[in-house]
Design a protein around this motif. Structure first.
Motif, PDB file in Angstrom:
ATOM      1  N   SER A 191      25.082  61.492 -56.125  1.00  0.00           N
ATOM      2  CA  SER A 191      23.705  61.240 -56.529  1.00  0.00           C
ATOM      3  C   SER A 191      23.553  60.686 -57.941  1.00  0.00           C
ATOM      4  O   SER A 191      22.647  59.867 -58.167  1.00  0.00           O
ATOM      5  N   PRO A 192      24.386  61.072 -58.957  1.00  0.00           N
ATOM      6  CA  PRO A 192      24.173  60.495 -60.293  1.00  0.00           C
ATOM      7  C   PRO A 192      24.496  59.001 -60.355  1.00  0.00           C
ATOM      8  O   PRO A 192      24.107  58.321 -61.305  1.00  0.00           O
ATOM      9  N   CYS A 193      25.248  58.506 -59.388  1.00  0.00           N
ATOM     10  CA  CYS A 193      25.712  57.112 -59.435  1.00  0.00           C
ATOM     11  C   CYS A 193      24.776  56.207 -58.629  1.00  0.00           C
ATOM     12  O   CYS A 193      24.105  56.635 -57.692  1.00  0.00           O
ATOM     13  N   GLN A 194      24.789  54.952 -58.976  1.00  0.00           N
ATOM     14  CA  GLN A 194      24.005  53.942 -58.264  1.00  0.00           C
ATOM     15  C   GLN A 194      24.959  53.010 -57.525  1.00  0.00           C
ATOM     16  O   GLN A 194      25.966  52.584 -58.078  1.00  0.00           O
ATOM     17  N   CYS A 195      24.610  52.699 -56.306  1.00  0.00           N
ATOM     18  CA  CYS A 195      25.481  51.876 -55.467  1.00  0.00           C
ATOM     19  C   CYS A 195      24.726  50.625 -55.026  1.00  0.00           C
ATOM     20  O   CYS A 195      23.546  50.679 -54.660  1.00  0.00           O
ATOM     21  N   SER A 196      25.435  49.505 -55.049  1.00  0.00           N
ATOM     22  CA  SER A 196      24.852  48.246 -54.568  1.00  0.00           C
ATOM     23  C   SER A 196      25.939  47.449 -53.867  1.00  0.00           C
ATOM     24  O   SER A 196      27.125  47.551 -54.203  1.00  0.00           O
ATOM     25  N   THR A 197      25.507  46.640 -52.885  1.00  0.00           N
ATOM     26  CA  THR A 197      26.456  45.851 -52.105  1.00  0.00           C
ATOM     27  C   THR A 197      26.743  44.527 -52.800  1.00  0.00           C
ATOM     28  O   THR A 197      25.817  43.834 -53.255  1.00  0.00           O
ATOM     29  N   LEU A 198      28.019  44.174 -52.853  1.00  0.00           N
ATOM     30  CA  LEU A 198      28.422  42.907 -53.475  1.00  0.00           C
ATOM     31  C   LEU A 198      28.606  41.838 -52.416  1.00  0.00           C
ATOM     32  O   LEU A 198      27.823  40.918 -52.284  1.00  0.00           O
ATOM     33  N   ARG A 199      29.625  41.949 -51.615  1.00  0.00           N
ATOM     34  CA  ARG A 199      29.922  40.953 -50.576  1.00  0.00           C
ATOM     35  C   ARG A 199      30.817  41.599 -49.534  1.00  0.00           C
ATOM     36  O   ARG A 199      31.656  42.446 -49.844  1.00  0.00           O
ATOM     37  N   ALA A 200      30.653  41.206 -48.304  1.00  0.00           N
ATOM     38  CA  ALA A 200      31.496  41.672 -47.194  1.00  0.00           C
ATOM     39  C   ALA A 200      31.646  43.185 -47.205  1.00  0.00           C
ATOM     40  O   ALA A 200      32.745  43.722 -47.087  1.00  0.00           O
ATOM     41  N   SER A 201      30.518  43.857 -47.372  1.00  0.00           N
ATOM     42  CA  SER A 201      30.438  45.319 -47.366  1.00  0.00           C
ATOM     43  C   SER A 201      31.184  45.979 -48.516  1.00  0.00           C
ATOM     44  O   SER A 201      31.425  47.189 -48.494  1.00  0.00           O
ATOM     45  N   LEU A 202      31.594  45.209 -49.524  1.00  0.00           N
ATOM     46  CA  LEU A 202      32.201  45.796 -50.712  1.00  0.00           C
ATOM     47  C   LEU A 202      31.111  46.251 -51.675  1.00  0.00           C
ATOM     48  O   LEU A 202      30.030  45.659 -51.723  1.00  0.00           O
ATOM     49  N   LEU A 203      31.415  47.296 -52.458  1.00  0.00           N
ATOM     50  CA  LEU A 203      30.375  47.970 -53.223  1.00  0.00           C
ATOM     51  C   LEU A 203      30.628  47.929 -54.724  1.00  0.00           C
ATOM     52  O   LEU A 203      31.763  47.862 -55.191  1.00  0.00           O
ATOM     53  N   ARG A 204      29.538  47.988 -55.460  1.00  0.00           N
ATOM     54  CA  ARG A 204      29.574  48.233 -56.891  1.00  0.00           C
ATOM     55  C   ARG A 204      29.007  49.632 -57.119  1.00  0.00           C
ATOM     56  O   ARG A 204      27.862  49.911 -56.766  1.00  0.00           O
ATOM     57  N   VAL A 205      29.813  50.501 -57.730  1.00  0.00           N
ATOM     58  CA  VAL A 205      29.386  51.882 -57.996  1.00  0.00           C
ATOM     59  C   VAL A 205      29.255  52.047 -59.501  1.00  0.00           C
ATOM     60  O   VAL A 205      30.243  51.900 -60.234  1.00  0.00           O
ATOM     61  N   ASN A 206      28.056  52.345 -59.940  1.00  0.00           N
ATOM     62  CA  ASN A 206      27.768  52.481 -61.364  1.00  0.00           C
ATOM     63  C   ASN A 206      27.483  53.947 -61.695  1.00  0.00           C
ATOM     64  O   ASN A 206      26.445  54.493 -61.326  1.00  0.00           O
ATOM     65  N   CYS A 207      28.447  54.570 -62.373  1.00  0.00           N
ATOM     66  CA  CYS A 207      28.296  55.972 -62.782  1.00  0.00           C
ATOM     67  C   CYS A 207      28.316  56.098 -64.297  1.00  0.00           C
ATOM     68  O   CYS A 207      28.634  57.169 -64.839  1.00  0.00           O
ATOM     69  N   SER A 208      28.006  55.038 -64.987  1.00  0.00           N
ATOM     70  CA  SER A 208      28.087  55.045 -66.446  1.00  0.00           C
ATOM     71  C   SER A 208      26.935  55.825 -67.058  1.00  0.00           C
ATOM     72  O   SER A 208      25.830  55.904 -66.489  1.00  0.00           O
ATOM     73  N   SER A 209      27.230  56.441 -68.235  1.00  0.00           N
ATOM     74  CA  SER A 209      26.221  57.151 -69.035  1.00  0.00           C
ATOM     75  C   SER A 209      25.504  58.238 -68.251  1.00  0.00           C
ATOM     76  O   SER A 209      24.288  58.407 -68.339  1.00  0.00           O
ATOM     77  N   GLN A 210      26.252  58.993 -67.461  1.00  0.00           N
ATOM     78  CA  GLN A 210      25.670  60.077 -66.663  1.00  0.00           C
ATOM     79  C   GLN A 210      26.145  61.450 -67.131  1.00  0.00           C
ATOM     80  O   GLN A 210      25.904  62.444 -66.453  1.00  0.00           O
ATOM     81  N   LYS A 211      26.838  61.500 -68.249  1.00  0.00           N
ATOM     82  CA  LYS A 211      27.381  62.753 -68.792  1.00  0.00           C
ATOM     83  C   LYS A 211      28.304  63.471 -67.808  1.00  0.00           C
ATOM     84  O   LYS A 211      28.345  64.710 -67.739  1.00  0.00           O
ATOM     85  N   LEU A 212      29.064  62.692 -67.047  1.00  0.00           N
ATOM     86  CA  LEU A 212      29.989  63.265 -66.076  1.00  0.00           C
ATOM     87  C   LEU A 212      31.227  63.817 -66.797  1.00  0.00           C
ATOM     88  O   LEU A 212      31.798  63.158 -67.668  1.00  0.00           O
ATOM     89  N   THR A 213      31.629  65.009 -66.413  1.00  0.00           N
ATOM     90  CA  THR A 213      32.855  65.598 -66.969  1.00  0.00           C
ATOM     91  C   THR A 213      34.052  65.415 -66.034  1.00  0.00           C
ATOM     92  O   THR A 213      35.191  65.623 -66.447  1.00  0.00           O
ATOM     93  N   GLU A 214      33.770  65.042 -64.797  1.00  0.00           N
ATOM     94  CA  GLU A 214      34.821  64.793 -63.809  1.00  0.00           C
ATOM     95  C   GLU A 214      34.499  63.504 -63.074  1.00  0.00           C
ATOM     96  O   GLU A 214      33.337  63.125 -62.927  1.00  0.00           O
ATOM     97  N   VAL A 215      35.553  62.850 -62.601  1.00  0.00           N
ATOM     98  CA  VAL A 215      35.343  61.599 -61.872  1.00  0.00           C
ATOM     99  C   VAL A 215      34.692  61.894 -60.522  1.00  0.00           C
ATOM    100  O   VAL A 215      35.022  62.878 -59.864  1.00  0.00           O
TER     101      VAL A 215
END
Length: 239
Positions: A23-47
């Protein structure tokens, strides 16, 4: 009732689908069902766990101190990964990330750096050398240590057996029995009229005569037995 169960099932299907992201990350489709996952600046302590279809993964500016071993191994579609801005601790736990960065430099626009310990602060993780991680043992060192220990034990055992054999031989007593030759030994000649047989019998008789000669001077026997018994612990017994 059935409507509520359907809502739950739809939610589970959405979470288990390939494109599901935390949920903290944002996902968007790039091409051929490949994804961009943006989890930056979410204060995550674990991947976070991300789909295998992820092509771009943005993890910069979080609070992560390490990347778990094998995290990137299942993400075979990666084309870009951002990790800068995290307070990575450069101890033995950074070895996996360091190796992965060295193999995938083209995927990293900005190399992450160490935040601790102080001696390695601000040093790029991929530039760490063996002296920086001297307290960490290589994964393959354990079999080598076991092999060397076994080899050393076998060598020590062999040396101990050698010394034991030498001491046993020194403390052992040997008895040498000397038998007198039978004085009445004679070879009967074959009664043959052929000269060839007579020559053969004559050679046999000559050999018997040579065998009758004593191989040891009996007058010197007491001196020899005394030396053998005192210096070499060898006893000679006449029979």
């Amino acid at each position: 009732m059935l409507f509520g169960v359907g809502i739950v099932l739809l939610g589970l299907l959405e979470l288990s689908s390939p494109g599901a992201v935390p949920s903290p990350c944002q996902c968007s489709t790039l091409r051929a069902s490949l994804l961009r996952v943006n989890c930056s600046s979410q204060k995550l302590t674990e991947v976070p766990l991300v789909p295998v279809e992820t092509e771009e993964l943005h993890l910069q500016n979080n609070l992560m101190t390490r990347i778990p071993d094998g995290y990137f191994d299942t993400l075979q579609n990666l084309r870009m990964v951002t990790l800068s801005g995290n307070p990575f601790r450069c101890d033995c736990g950074v070895q996996y990330l360091r190796g992965w960065l060295l193999k995938n430099r083209a995927l990293i626009p900005v190399m992450p750096t160490c935040a601790s310990p102080d001696a390695l602060a601000n040093k790029a993780i991929h530039e760490l050398d063996n002296s920086d991680l001297s307290s960490c043992s290589p994964d393959h060192s354990c079999p080598g240590v076991v092999y060397n220990a076994i080899l050393g034990f076998m060598l020590c055992t062999l040396i101990a057996l050698l010394f034991w054999s030498l001491r046993l031989a020194k403390d052992s007593t040997y008895i040498l029995r000397i038998y007198e030759r039978h004085a009445g030994f004679e070879a009967e000649s074959l009664k043959s009229r052929k000269p060839k047989h007579r020559r053969t019998v004559q050679r046999a008789a000559d050999m018997m005569d040579e065998l009758e000669q004593p191989l040891l001077n009996m007058e010197m026997l007491p001196q020899i037995t005394d030396v053998l018994q005192k210096k070499h612990n060898i006893k000679i017994k006449e029979v």
